[in-house]
Write an enzyme that holds these catalytic residues in place. Structure first.
Site, mmCIF file in Angstrom:
data_model
loop_
_atom_site.group_PDB
_atom_site.id
_atom_site.type_symbol
_atom_site.label_atom_id
_atom_site.label_comp_id
_atom_site.label_asym_id
_atom_site.label_seq_id
_atom_site.Cartn_x
_atom_site.Cartn_y
_atom_site.Cartn_z
ATOM 1 N N LYS A 37 15.253 -0.116 -0.770
ATOM 2 C CA LYS A 37 14.626 0.306 0.481
ATOM 3 C C LYS A 37 15.589 1.222 1.201
ATOM 4 C CE LYS A 37 10.594 -0.672 2.426
ATOM 5 N NZ LYS A 37 9.336 -0.880 1.704
ATOM 6 N N SER A 94 2.205 3.526 -6.862
ATOM 7 C CA SER A 94 3.389 4.348 -7.120
ATOM 8 C C SER A 94 3.762 4.325 -8.598
ATOM 9 C CB SER A 94 4.563 3.843 -6.275
ATOM 10 O OG SER A 94 4.443 4.256 -4.936
ATOM 11 N N ASN A 146 -1.898 3.772 7.871
ATOM 12 C CA ASN A 146 -2.433 3.898 6.522
ATOM 13 C C ASN A 146 -2.905 2.567 5.942
ATOM 14 O OD1 ASN A 146 -2.961 5.851 4.490
ATOM 15 N ND2 ASN A 146 -1.357 4.952 3.245
ATOM 16 N N LYS A 189 8.511 -8.257 -5.136
ATOM 17 C CA LYS A 189 7.175 -7.647 -5.204
ATOM 18 C C LYS A 189 6.935 -6.978 -6.551
ATOM 19 C CE LYS A 189 5.942 -5.613 -1.457
ATOM 20 N NZ LYS A 189 5.767 -4.628 -0.352
#
Length: 433
Positions: A118, A366, A237, A106
């Site tokens: 992660k 981010s 979200n 990603k």
């Protein structure tokens, strides 16, 4: 050649396919498609580091419970490890490894200077008080120690974690530094509250990105979004904000599923009214006025133009893929579609916008928060959304061009671009020693 069609040559496993086997099959076929250097393939097929932590926390009643936490760092050839932390009872080392690998692809596809990681805690957060969750989070952050850091590994929110979770982690991490160094470590996590160094718009970044990929797909096909019917699995979200922006374009949300159940209204469900309703209904969508209930197993069979799985992985499987009526699936979640299901969907002519492109708005947001903290700047919401839009548009154009050039599906094209970029970095730098 495609990631899914090429898998016909392999005998599919009889057991239910998990996320790790899913991502490994995708990687295997993509690596062969790209003609990936065999030595680099060996590196990317495994994680760099896997951390499992057992740590004690005192509960409100005075008892001590032992929790299990994870942090997996897959690859950092392009920059610091980057990836969310999720709190969920189903978390195990294999699922975290899969999610870390997806983060590598990603961030590479988005053109960011990051690798993939992660983590999370094996916990059902609904069973704990807010004060207990704070102690659990702070103890986990302390246990991670120097395994995270603003230039090494930067966590972010994920399933069942939020801005408050990130604020606790940042404060805990910074408290371990000398007073003169604390302000320099604010960007150890992203997704913080705006008042604690967070980015305006980070809360909607992932859902906004899902919407943008749908928008650019529709524009490429000359399809107006007005009056198009969409369904959303997961109204947290990601699902909420994707639905919010789609509704503004005139599209109709006709069904929603969450952890409590599923509802529908063929004439449309108001996104904003449903969101307000969940705030006063313990987060649940059930019994929303004007809606009717839907069986969980029937959700993906509902009539719609666009399907947005924005909950957990492996939700669209070989058991329900053939019943899907949507012409477009936009993967708001990570790994919501199994390899077997994707083969069925592509044969039906369904377009899938893959997770590593579709939900990349979160990690792009981010990145901008990280930059904002490093540079001591503060950006306004409109500027942030414009920056995310530009990154998403660029990535979508590159995936579309690769798809058309190679005559492959979107996921194959996305993997092709992501893996090629990492391979180039290894070739240029060489392998130590």
């Amino acid at each position: 050649m495609t990631l899914t069609k090429d898998l016909k040559k392999k005998e599919q496993p009889k057991q239910k396919q998990g996320m790790l086997s899913n991502v490994m099959e995708q990687f295997e076929v993509a690596a062969n498609m790209v003609g990936l250097n065999p030595n680099i393939k060996k590196i990317l097929a495994v994680t760099n580091n896997e951390l499992i932590i057992h740590f004690p926390v005192r509960m409100d009643n005075g008892d001590v419970e032992i929790f299990k936490g994870y942090r997996v760092q897959h690859n950092n050839a392009l920059g610091p490890y980057k990836g969310g932390l999720r709190y969920h009872p189903t978390i195990d080392i294999d699922s975290v490894k899969a999610l870390a690998m997806w983060m590598t692809w990603k961030t590479s596809l988005a053109g960011l200077p990051y690798g993939g990681a992660k983590g999370g805690i094996q916990i059902d957060p609904s069973k704990y008080s807010n004060t207990e969750l704070e102690r659990i989070t702070r103890r986990f952050a302390y246990a991670l120690g120097e395994n995270i850091g603003p230039e090494h590994d930067i966590p972010a929110p994920d399933v069942n974690t939020n801005a408050q979770t990130m604020a606790w982690i940042a404060d805990t991490y910074m408290s371990t530094k000398a007073p003169s160094e604390r302000s320099k470590n604010q960007h150890v996590v992203t997704g913080k509250p705006v008042g604690s160094g967070g980015l305006e718009g980070r809360d909607r970044a992932t859902g906004f990105g899902v919407f943008l990929t749908i928008k650019y797909w529709a524009e490429n096909k000359n399809i107006p979004l007005k009056d198009k019917k969409f369904i959303v699995q997961g109204f947290g979200n990601v699902g909420y904000w994707a639905a919010h922006f789609l509704e503004k374009e005139g599209a109709k949300m006709v069904a929603v599923q969450d952890a409590f159940g599923a509802i529908q209204n063929t004439e449309g469900l108001s996104v904003e009214d449903l969101f307000k309703y969940t705030l006063n209904n313990n987060g649940s969508i059930l019994d929303f006025p004007g809606s009717s209930s839907v069986k969980k197993e029937d959700f993906f069979t509902l009539d719609c133009d666009i399907c947005i799985p924005a909950a957990l992985g492996s939700q669209i499987t070989k058991n329900n893929a053939h019943k899907i009526k949507a012409s477009l699936i936009a993967e708001g979640a990570n790994g919501p579609t199994t390899v077997e299901a994707e083969k069925i969907l592509l044969e039906k002519g369904v377009t899938i916008i893959p997770d590593i492109l579709c939900n990349s708005g979160g990690v792009i947001g981010s990145y901008f928060e990280w930059l904002q903290n490093r540079n001591g700047e503060i950006w306004e919401l409109e500027e942030v959304l414009a920056k995310i839009d530009k990154k998403i548009k660029d990535a979508f154009k590159r995936v579309l061009a690769k798809s058309e050039d190679k005559k492959i599906d979107f996921r194959s094209a996305a993997y092709f671009i992501a893996i090629e970029r990492i391979e180039k970095a290894y070739i240029q730098r060489g392998i130590f020693p």
